[in-house]
Design an enzyme around this catalytic site. Structure first.
Site, PDB file in Angstrom:
ATOM      1  N   ARG A  78       0.840  -1.202   0.000  1.00  0.00           N
ATOM      2  CA  ARG A  78       0.000   0.000   0.000  1.00  0.00           C
ATOM      3  C   ARG A  78       0.868   1.241   0.000  1.00  0.00           C
ATOM      4  O   ARG A  78       1.773   1.401   0.803  1.00  0.00           O
ATOM      5  CB  ARG A  78      -0.912   0.000   1.232  1.00  0.00           C
ATOM      6  CG  ARG A  78      -1.676   1.306   1.462  1.00  0.00           C
ATOM      7  CD  ARG A  78      -2.827   1.484   0.491  1.00  0.00           C
ATOM      8  NE  ARG A  78      -3.425   2.791   0.553  1.00  0.00           N
ATOM      9  CZ  ARG A  78      -4.497   3.107   1.263  1.00  0.00           C
ATOM     10  NH1 ARG A  78      -5.074   2.202   2.007  1.00  0.00           N
ATOM     11  NH2 ARG A  78      -4.982   4.321   1.225  1.00  0.00           N
ATOM     12  N   ASP A  92      -9.914  -0.289   6.905  1.00  0.00           N
ATOM     13  CA  ASP A  92     -10.392   0.859   7.677  1.00  0.00           C
ATOM     14  C   ASP A  92     -11.199   0.424   8.887  1.00  0.00           C
ATOM     15  O   ASP A  92     -12.052  -0.457   8.785  1.00  0.00           O
ATOM     16  CB  ASP A  92     -11.313   1.740   6.819  1.00  0.00           C
ATOM     17  CG  ASP A  92     -10.567   2.626   5.851  1.00  0.00           C
ATOM     18  OD1 ASP A  92      -9.510   3.149   6.224  1.00  0.00           O
ATOM     19  OD2 ASP A  92     -11.063   2.807   4.726  1.00  0.00           O
TER      20      ASP A  92
END
Length: 163
Positions: A78, A92
């Site tokens: 990422r 998240d």
């Protein structure tokens, strides 16, 4: 927790990331949604995402959990170059009962979750009676016309999470 990917072999990435999360003894995936193909949100000129949601239990602080999620994201390459841009993996924290945070490091509840069908539709699958600020999740998805933007995929998940 919500999760997603739109770079590389997204399905495999999500499956492996969930497995990696469960390797941490402090975390237990209680329930994991199906995978959903979704249009990009915010920055729309990018490939579709594969998204989902999970209910988890965690022995630690929300900040420690967020640190774990960021560590797993990095393991899958990422990079945070483009706001709302393509990503190999996005993990998240969305919501936790009776816990709020508003710091530079963590916002809980997630500030945009109630606006995003790609979060709400998978969340409704695993938590159909969820309410936020007095509103039922199904009603919110209807208000957003969210079912048109989110397509449930087949049974690609290779293993059953949840205990």
């Amino acid at each position: 927790m919500a999760f997603g990917s739109n770079m590389g072999d997204s399905l495999s990435t999500l499956q492996r990331a969930l497995a990696m999360l469960e390797e941490d003894r402090r975390l237990s995936l209680e329930k994991v949604s199906s995978f959903y193909r979704t249009k990009a949100w915010g920055k729309t000129d990018q490939p579709d995402f594969i998204n989902g949601a999970a209910i988890l239990s965690w022995e630690g602080t929300p900040e420690e959990l967020m640190t774990l999620l960021l560590t797993v994201e990095k393991e899958f390459g990422r990079k945070r170059d483009i706001h709302w841009g393509p990503r190999t993996l996005d993990l998240d924290l969305i919501y936790s009962e009776n816990i709020t945070r508003n710091t530079d490091f963590l916002h809980l509840p997630h500030p945009w979750f109630w606006e995003r069908p790609f979060v709400l539709v998978p969340l409704e699958e695993i938590l159909p009676h969820f309410r936020y600020k007095g509103e039922e999740i199904h009603q919110r998805i209807m208000e957003l016309n969210g079912y048109k933007e989110v397509e449930k995929m087949g049974k690609e998940r290779s293993e059953s999470h949840g205990r």
